[in-house]
Design a protein around this motif. Structure first.
Motif, PDB file in Angstrom:
ATOM      1  N   SER A   1       0.807  -1.248   0.036  1.00 52.80           N
ATOM      2  CA  SER A   1      -0.018  -0.072  -0.021  1.00 52.80           C
ATOM      3  C   SER A   1       0.886   1.097  -0.156  1.00 52.80           C
ATOM      4  CB  SER A   1      -0.854   0.188   1.320  1.00 52.80           C
ATOM      5  OG  SER A   1      -1.955  -0.988   1.173  1.00 52.80           O
ATOM      6  N   SER A   2       1.819   1.075   0.732  1.00 51.76           N
ATOM      7  CA  SER A   2       2.775   2.424   0.715  1.00 51.76           C
ATOM      8  C   SER A   2       3.503   2.440  -0.484  1.00 51.76           C
ATOM      9  CB  SER A   2       4.006   2.290   1.979  1.00 51.76           C
ATOM     10  OG  SER A   2       4.812   3.034   1.880  1.00 51.76           O
ATOM     11  N   ALA A   3       3.913   1.451  -1.193  1.00 61.75           N
ATOM     12  CA  ALA A   3       4.735   1.633  -2.549  1.00 61.75           C
ATOM     13  C   ALA A   3       3.557   2.010  -3.556  1.00 61.75           C
ATOM     14  CB  ALA A   3       5.060   0.136  -2.972  1.00 61.75           C
ATOM     15  N   ASP A   4       2.361   1.679  -3.541  1.00 64.43           N
ATOM     16  CA  ASP A   4       1.402   2.203  -4.441  1.00 64.43           C
ATOM     17  C   ASP A   4       0.825   3.764  -4.195  1.00 64.43           C
ATOM     18  OD1 ASP A   4       1.403  -0.376  -5.344  1.00 64.43           O
ATOM     19  OD2 ASP A   4      -0.466  -0.894  -4.501  1.00 64.43           O
ATOM     20  N   GLY A   5       0.946   4.055  -2.841  1.00 61.30           N
ATOM     21  CA  GLY A   5       0.226   5.427  -2.520  1.00 61.30           C
ATOM     22  C   GLY A   5       1.521   6.364  -2.233  1.00 61.30           C
ATOM     23  N   ALA A   6       2.893   5.991  -1.949  1.00 53.89           N
ATOM     24  CA  ALA A   6       3.783   6.814  -1.515  1.00 53.89           C
ATOM     25  C   ALA A   6       3.583   7.912  -0.984  1.00 53.89           C
ATOM     26  CB  ALA A   6       4.759   7.032  -2.649  1.00 53.89           C
ATOM     27  N   SER A   7       2.578   7.950   0.244  1.00 53.29           N
ATOM     28  CA  SER A   7       2.143   9.145   1.063  1.00 53.29           C
ATOM     29  C   SER A   7       2.901   8.954   2.328  1.00 53.29           C
ATOM     30  CB  SER A   7       0.686   9.279   1.208  1.00 53.29           C
ATOM     31  OG  SER A   7       0.105   8.159   2.075  1.00 53.29           O
ATOM     32  N   GLY A   8       2.829   9.986   3.070  1.00 56.22           N
ATOM     33  CA  GLY A   8       3.419   9.806   4.565  1.00 56.22           C
ATOM     34  C   GLY A   8       2.662   9.000   5.301  1.00 56.22           C
ATOM     35  N   ASP A   9       1.404   8.775   5.275  1.00 56.47           N
ATOM     36  CA  ASP A   9       0.459   7.971   5.860  1.00 56.47           C
ATOM     37  C   ASP A   9       0.732   6.682   5.841  1.00 56.47           C
ATOM     38  OD1 ASP A   9      -0.763  10.313   7.147  1.00 56.47           O
ATOM     39  OD2 ASP A   9      -2.505  10.371   5.769  1.00 56.47           O
ATOM     40  N   ALA A  10       1.058   6.208   4.367  1.00 60.77           N
ATOM     41  CA  ALA A  10       1.129   5.062   4.078  1.00 60.77           C
ATOM     42  C   ALA A  10       2.446   4.500   4.762  1.00 60.77           C
ATOM     43  CB  ALA A  10       1.180   4.893   2.511  1.00 60.77           C
ATOM     44  N   HIS A  11       3.713   5.397   4.713  1.00 60.97           N
ATOM     45  CA  HIS A  11       4.743   4.923   5.388  1.00 60.97           C
ATOM     46  C   HIS A  11       4.721   5.031   7.121  1.00 60.97           C
ATOM     47  CE1 HIS A  11       7.284   5.111   1.851  1.00 60.97           C
ATOM     48  NE2 HIS A  11       6.589   6.205   1.524  1.00 60.97           N
ATOM     49  N   THR A  12       3.908   5.648   7.438  1.00 61.77           N
ATOM     50  CA  THR A  12       3.669   5.451   8.983  1.00 61.77           C
ATOM     51  C   THR A  12       2.689   4.292   9.169  1.00 61.77           C
ATOM     52  OG1 THR A  12       3.347   8.021   9.046  1.00 61.77           O
ATOM     53  CG2 THR A  12       2.402   6.807  10.793  1.00 61.77           C
ATOM     54  N   ALA A  13       1.997   3.859   8.390  1.00 67.18           N
ATOM     55  CA  ALA A  13       1.145   2.479   8.476  1.00 67.18           C
ATOM     56  C   ALA A  13       2.325   1.295   8.413  1.00 67.18           C
ATOM     57  CB  ALA A  13       0.055   2.373   7.461  1.00 67.18           C
ATOM     58  N   VAL A  14       3.461   1.453   7.627  1.00 67.45           N
ATOM     59  CA  VAL A  14       4.218   0.493   7.612  1.00 67.45           C
ATOM     60  C   VAL A  14       5.078   0.443   8.862  1.00 67.45           C
ATOM     61  CG1 VAL A  14       6.365  -0.296   6.261  1.00 67.45           C
ATOM     62  CG2 VAL A  14       4.372   0.505   4.782  1.00 67.45           C
ATOM     63  N   ASP A  15       5.533   1.523   9.382  1.00 63.96           N
ATOM     64  CA  ASP A  15       6.199   1.781  10.593  1.00 63.96           C
ATOM     65  C   ASP A  15       5.244   1.300  11.748  1.00 63.96           C
ATOM     66  OD1 ASP A  15       8.147   2.878   9.086  1.00 63.96           O
ATOM     67  OD2 ASP A  15       7.667   4.990   9.747  1.00 63.96           O
ATOM     68  N   ALA A  16       4.088   1.416  11.689  1.00 66.42           N
ATOM     69  CA  ALA A  16       3.407   1.009  12.966  1.00 66.42           C
ATOM     70  C   ALA A  16       3.208  -0.709  12.536  1.00 66.42           C
ATOM     71  CB  ALA A  16       2.072   1.440  12.607  1.00 66.42           C
ATOM     72  N   LYS A  17       2.974  -1.161  11.604  1.00 68.07           N
ATOM     73  CA  LYS A  17       3.105  -2.837  11.388  1.00 68.07           C
ATOM     74  C   LYS A  17       4.180  -3.560  11.752  1.00 68.07           C
ATOM     75  CE  LYS A  17      -1.196  -3.468  10.123  1.00 68.07           C
ATOM     76  NZ  LYS A  17      -2.222  -4.221  10.705  1.00 68.07           N
ATOM     77  N   VAL A  18       5.391  -2.714  11.460  1.00 66.56           N
ATOM     78  CA  VAL A  18       6.584  -3.336  11.691  1.00 66.56           C
ATOM     79  C   VAL A  18       6.920  -3.232  13.094  1.00 66.56           C
ATOM     80  CG1 VAL A  18       9.222  -3.047  11.529  1.00 66.56           C
ATOM     81  CG2 VAL A  18       7.657  -3.059   9.623  1.00 66.56           C
ATOM     82  N   GLU A  19       6.814  -2.189  13.705  1.00 62.73           N
ATOM     83  CA  GLU A  19       6.704  -1.819  15.293  1.00 62.73           C
ATOM     84  C   GLU A  19       5.732  -3.027  15.887  1.00 62.73           C
ATOM     85  OE1 GLU A  19       7.723  -0.950  18.873  1.00 62.73           O
ATOM     86  OE2 GLU A  19       8.832  -0.533  17.027  1.00 62.73           O
ATOM     87  N   GLU A  20       4.489  -3.084  15.441  1.00 61.55           N
ATOM     88  CA  GLU A  20       3.487  -4.231  16.160  1.00 61.55           C
ATOM     89  C   GLU A  20       4.161  -5.361  15.977  1.00 61.55           C
ATOM     90  OE1 GLU A  20      -1.205  -4.453  15.437  1.00 61.55           O
ATOM     91  OE2 GLU A  20       0.205  -4.885  13.640  1.00 61.55           O
ATOM     92  N   ALA A  21       4.711  -5.698  15.005  1.00 59.63           N
ATOM     93  CA  ALA A  21       5.504  -7.341  14.760  1.00 59.63           C
ATOM     94  C   ALA A  21       6.459  -7.503  15.563  1.00 59.63           C
ATOM     95  CB  ALA A  21       5.596  -7.161  13.314  1.00 59.63           C
ATOM     96  N   MET A  22       7.486  -6.353  15.735  1.00 59.44           N
ATOM     97  CA  MET A  22       8.590  -6.427  16.763  1.00 59.44           C
ATOM     98  C   MET A  22       8.127  -6.455  18.249  1.00 59.44           C
ATOM     99  SD  MET A  22      11.233  -6.522  15.168  1.00 59.44           S
ATOM    100  CE  MET A  22      12.410  -6.501  16.624  1.00 59.44           C
ATOM    101  N   GLN A  23       7.106  -5.953  18.601  1.00 59.96           N
ATOM    102  CA  GLN A  23       6.333  -6.231  20.041  1.00 59.96           C
ATOM    103  C   GLN A  23       6.130  -7.514  20.250  1.00 59.96           C
ATOM    104  OE1 GLN A  23       6.960  -3.798  22.472  1.00 59.96           O
ATOM    105  NE2 GLN A  23       8.073  -2.601  20.737  1.00 59.96           N
ATOM    106  N   ALA A  24       5.260  -8.192  19.149  1.00 59.66           N
ATOM    107  CA  ALA A  24       5.168  -9.446  19.376  1.00 59.66           C
ATOM    108  C   ALA A  24       6.145 -10.216  19.459  1.00 59.66           C
ATOM    109  CB  ALA A  24       4.032  -9.814  18.066  1.00 59.66           C
ATOM    110  N   ILE A  25       7.201 -10.123  18.636  1.00 57.55           N
ATOM    111  CA  ILE A  25       8.473 -10.817  18.608  1.00 57.55           C
ATOM    112  C   ILE A  25       8.895 -10.879  19.804  1.00 57.55           C
ATOM    113  CG2 ILE A  25      10.637 -11.382  17.731  1.00 57.55           C
ATOM    114  CD1 ILE A  25       9.355 -10.272  14.899  1.00 57.55           C
ATOM    115  N   LYS A  26       9.200  -9.601  20.337  1.00 60.62           N
ATOM    116  CA  LYS A  26       9.794  -9.497  21.875  1.00 60.62           C
ATOM    117  C   LYS A  26       9.048 -10.323  22.984  1.00 60.62           C
ATOM    118  CE  LYS A  26      11.895  -5.087  20.900  1.00 60.62           C
ATOM    119  NZ  LYS A  26      11.663  -3.771  21.347  1.00 60.62           N
TER     120      LYS A  26
END
Length: 109
Positions: free
Chosen positions: A79-104
Motif C-alpha cells: 500500500s505504501s509503494a502504491d500510494g507513496a504518501s506519508g500516511d502509508a509509510h507511517t502505517a508500515v512503521d506501525a505494522k513493523v513495530e507491532e510485529a517487533m513487539q509481538a516478537i519481543k
C-alpha cells in the motif's frame, strides 16, 4: 490492540481450521496434564507434557507471526509503494513495530 472491522481478512484466515485443530489438541494435552496431576503421576512425565504443550503453542505463535508478516506487514508495504504518501509509510512503521513487539513478547516467554 487493533480491532479491525469484520470485513477484514487476516493472513491466517485461509488456515483457521488447521489452527483451530492444533489448539484443540493443545487443549486436550492440558486436560491430560490435569488428569496426570489428579492421578499423582510422576513429576518428570508431567514436565515432559508441559514441554510438549509449550512447544506446540510456540509453533502456533510462529506460524501466526509468519502469516502476519506475509499478509499484514507486506500489505502495508505494498500500500505504501502504491500510494507513496506519508500516511502509508507511517502505517508500515506501525505494522513493523507491532510485529517487533509481538516478537519481543514471544522471546521473553
Amino acid at each position: 490492540m487493533n480491532t479491525p472491522d469484520r470485513e477484514h481478512r487476516h493472513g491466517y484466515s485461509h488456515d483457521k481450521d488447521r489452527y483451530s485443530a492444533r489448539l484443540k489438541r493443545v487443549e486436550g494435552q492440558v486436560r491430560g496434564i490435569q488428569r496426570m496431576i489428579e492421578e499423582d503421576q510422576y513429576c518428570i512425565d508431567i514436565l515432559t507434557q508441559i514441554t510438549a504443550i509449550t512447544s506446540a503453542l510456540e509453533n502456533v505463535g510462529l506460524s501466526l507471526l509468519d502469516e502476519h508478516l506475509k499478509h499484514c506487514v507486506a500489505g502495508a508495504v505494498h500500500s505504501s509503494a502504491d500510494g507513496a504518501s506519508g500516511d502509508a509509510h507511517t502505517a508500515v512503521d506501525a505494522k513493523v513495530e507491532e510485529a517487533m513487539q509481538a516478537i519481543k513478547r514471544m522471546v521473553k516467554s
